[in-house]
Write a protein that holds these residues in place. Structure first.
Motif, mmCIF file in Angstrom:
data_model
loop_
_atom_site.group_PDB
_atom_site.id
_atom_site.type_symbol
_atom_site.label_atom_id
_atom_site.label_comp_id
_atom_site.label_asym_id
_atom_site.label_seq_id
_atom_site.Cartn_x
_atom_site.Cartn_y
_atom_site.Cartn_z
ATOM 1 N N ALA A 116 -16.991 -31.225 -22.729
ATOM 2 C CA ALA A 116 -17.918 -32.340 -22.519
ATOM 3 C C ALA A 116 -18.648 -32.701 -23.808
ATOM 4 O O ALA A 116 -18.857 -33.891 -24.102
ATOM 5 N N ARG A 117 -19.043 -31.709 -24.587
ATOM 6 C CA ARG A 117 -19.731 -31.989 -25.852
ATOM 7 C C ARG A 117 -18.806 -32.714 -26.830
ATOM 8 O O ARG A 117 -19.232 -33.632 -27.545
ATOM 9 N N THR A 133 -10.154 -33.796 -12.924
ATOM 10 C CA THR A 133 -10.870 -33.758 -14.207
ATOM 11 C C THR A 133 -12.208 -34.472 -14.105
ATOM 12 O O THR A 133 -13.242 -33.963 -14.563
ATOM 13 N N ILE A 134 -12.213 -35.656 -13.506
ATOM 14 C CA ILE A 134 -13.451 -36.421 -13.359
ATOM 15 C C ILE A 134 -14.454 -35.660 -12.506
ATOM 16 O O ILE A 134 -15.645 -35.565 -12.838
ATOM 17 N N ILE A 135 -13.981 -35.086 -11.395
ATOM 18 C CA ILE A 135 -14.870 -34.360 -10.484
ATOM 19 C C ILE A 135 -15.541 -33.184 -11.184
ATOM 20 O O ILE A 135 -16.736 -32.927 -10.991
ATOM 21 N N GLN A 136 -14.791 -32.478 -12.020
ATOM 22 C CA GLN A 136 -15.342 -31.302 -12.690
ATOM 23 C C GLN A 136 -16.185 -31.663 -13.909
ATOM 24 O O GLN A 136 -17.177 -30.999 -14.201
ATOM 25 N N LEU A 137 -15.782 -32.718 -14.612
ATOM 26 C CA LEU A 137 -16.403 -33.011 -15.906
ATOM 27 C C LEU A 137 -17.712 -33.789 -15.799
ATOM 28 O O LEU A 137 -18.671 -33.514 -16.534
ATOM 29 N N VAL A 138 -17.766 -34.754 -14.884
ATOM 30 C CA VAL A 138 -18.935 -35.636 -14.833
ATOM 31 C C VAL A 138 -20.250 -34.869 -14.611
ATOM 32 O O VAL A 138 -21.245 -35.146 -15.305
ATOM 33 N N PRO A 139 -20.325 -33.914 -13.674
ATOM 34 C CA PRO A 139 -21.598 -33.189 -13.527
ATOM 35 C C PRO A 139 -22.017 -32.456 -14.797
ATOM 36 O O PRO A 139 -23.213 -32.365 -15.106
ATOM 37 N N LYS A 157 -25.174 -40.157 -19.953
ATOM 38 C CA LYS A 157 -25.524 -41.003 -18.813
ATOM 39 C C LYS A 157 -24.269 -41.667 -18.251
ATOM 40 O O LYS A 157 -24.012 -42.857 -18.441
ATOM 41 N N VAL A 158 -23.473 -40.850 -17.548
ATOM 42 C CA VAL A 158 -22.185 -41.280 -17.028
ATOM 43 C C VAL A 158 -22.256 -41.458 -15.524
ATOM 44 O O VAL A 158 -22.960 -40.726 -14.826
#
Length: 366
Positions: free
Chosen positions: A351-352, A24-30, A38-39
């Motif tokens: 993400a929004r 989840t982190i790998i896909q969501l952060v970009p 600003k993550v």
């Protein structure tokens, strides 16, 4: 490394081994970054391409980021909540803590203690929210349409992977273990394939540790049934969207799941779905025109696929057989599933929605 003064949201990942949370982190952060959030990540086991901060940067958390009075720490595990509580409450650093829960069971006393000290809580499904004893915001996971999309040429998609272009393919993807119901899929295919010579099946994923013997037993069962050439264990792959595009039917046979992205990934690649009623599967497949009983033995017929009870082999075989034997219905489910995935479950939308939680929290709305 990101400079801490430019980071407003910290996404910790304190487990080195790949898991659903890590994915989840790998896909969501970009996506969050592309949307202006600003993550930056913190911890091991993540690609170097992700924006990161080091542990020494935590010494600067007494100072707020540019244009903000505080930062967000977005935890997704117990071991990520506790350090944040220490930083915020004992060291008095300028942090607000968000926790995302995917659990669908009663929380332990320790988990309740940690969750009760969060500034905001996100649930990944309505079922998850029902197990929380604090207010929460439900935000379902989304799918990246740039990675998961239908094949322009299905036979070519199969050939590229070394699969027979002239066969229909049923698939089951994920970790190979009892919880994931891999044995239910294999048993269903052993029962269904002998009468359907135009179909084969693939299991994509790997068994780890204690589950290796479980996988070996399944392979032996397939060999004993004389189907070793038609039920294929293809291992774990990094190009999993390509494997979805080769499928004509996807089955998610899980006995238990926290959320479960595989039905959504299948829908986004234009493949009809049979899924058990666990995790968020019911919310992913449910549509306004869902109607019960379209295939005998299923708990719900949906215009995007079939939702069945968990750990119900007969229902799984009936649902799979119905879609295998009715290409027109399978095609309708695939088309409707694709439309639902792209309209309702985009990763940009996820993400929004998460960003809106951050903003309300930083603006004191919680």
């Amino acid at each position: 490394m990101e400079h801490i003064s430019d980071v407003e949201i910290i996404a910790p990942n304190f487990k080195r081994r790949l898991s659903g949370v890590t994915s989840t982190i790998i896909q969501l952060v970009p996506v969050q970054r592309r949307l202006g959030q600003k993550v930056a990540t913190l911890g091991p086991g993540l690609p170097e391409t992700l924006p990161q901060i080091g542990f020494l940067s935590l010494l600067s958390l007494w100072s707020p980021p540019k244009a903000r009075t505080q930062r967000i720490w977005h935890a997704r595990r117990n071991l990520e909540m506790l350090p944040a509580i220490i930083l915020r409450d004992l060291l008095r650093m300028k942090l607000k803590i968000v926790f995302t829960s995917a659990s669908q069971r009663r929380h332990t006393g320790w988990s309740k203690f940690l969750i009760g000290r969060m500034d905001a809580v996100i649930a990944t499904s309505s079922k998850t929210a029902a197990y929380l004893e604090v207010p929460s915001t439900t935000i379902l996971h989304g799918i990246d349409a740039e990675r998961f999309f239908p094949a322009d040429d299905k036979p070519a998609a199969k050939t590229m992977l070394g699969l027979p272009a002239d066969k229909n393919i049923a698939g089951c993807f994920g970790r190979i273990r009892h919880q994931k119901g891999t044995d239910l899929f294999v048993d269903a295919m052993i029962a269904l394939l002998p009468d359907r010579p135009d179909w084969i099946a693939i299991v994509a994923g790997r068994a780890t540790g204690a589950h290796v013997a479980f996988e070996a037993a399944l392979k032996e069962k397939v060999r004993a049934a004389g189907l070793a050439e038609r039920i294929l264990f293809v291992g774990e792959h990094t190009n999993i969207p390509c494997w979805y595009r080769a499928l004509d039917l996807f089955i998610a046979p899980q006995r238990w799941e926290g959320f479960g992205l595989t039905p959504l990934e299948s829908m986004a690649t234009g493949v009809p779905v049979v899924a058990t009623d666990v995790g968020a599967f019911a919310e992913l497949l449910a549509t306004d025109d869902s109607s019960p009983g379209t295939i005998p033995g299923t708990s719900m017929g949906s215009s995007v696929g079939q939702l069945i009870e968990a750990d119900a082999p007969e229902a799984m075989m009936a649902a799979a057989a119905g879609l295998m034997d009715d290409p027109a219905m399978a095609r309708r489910c695939a088309e409707n599933g694709l439309a639902r995935a792209t309209a309702r479950f985009t990763i940009d939308g996820e993400a929004r929605s998460i960003g809106a939680v951050y903003e309300r929290l930083l603006n004191g709305a919680f």
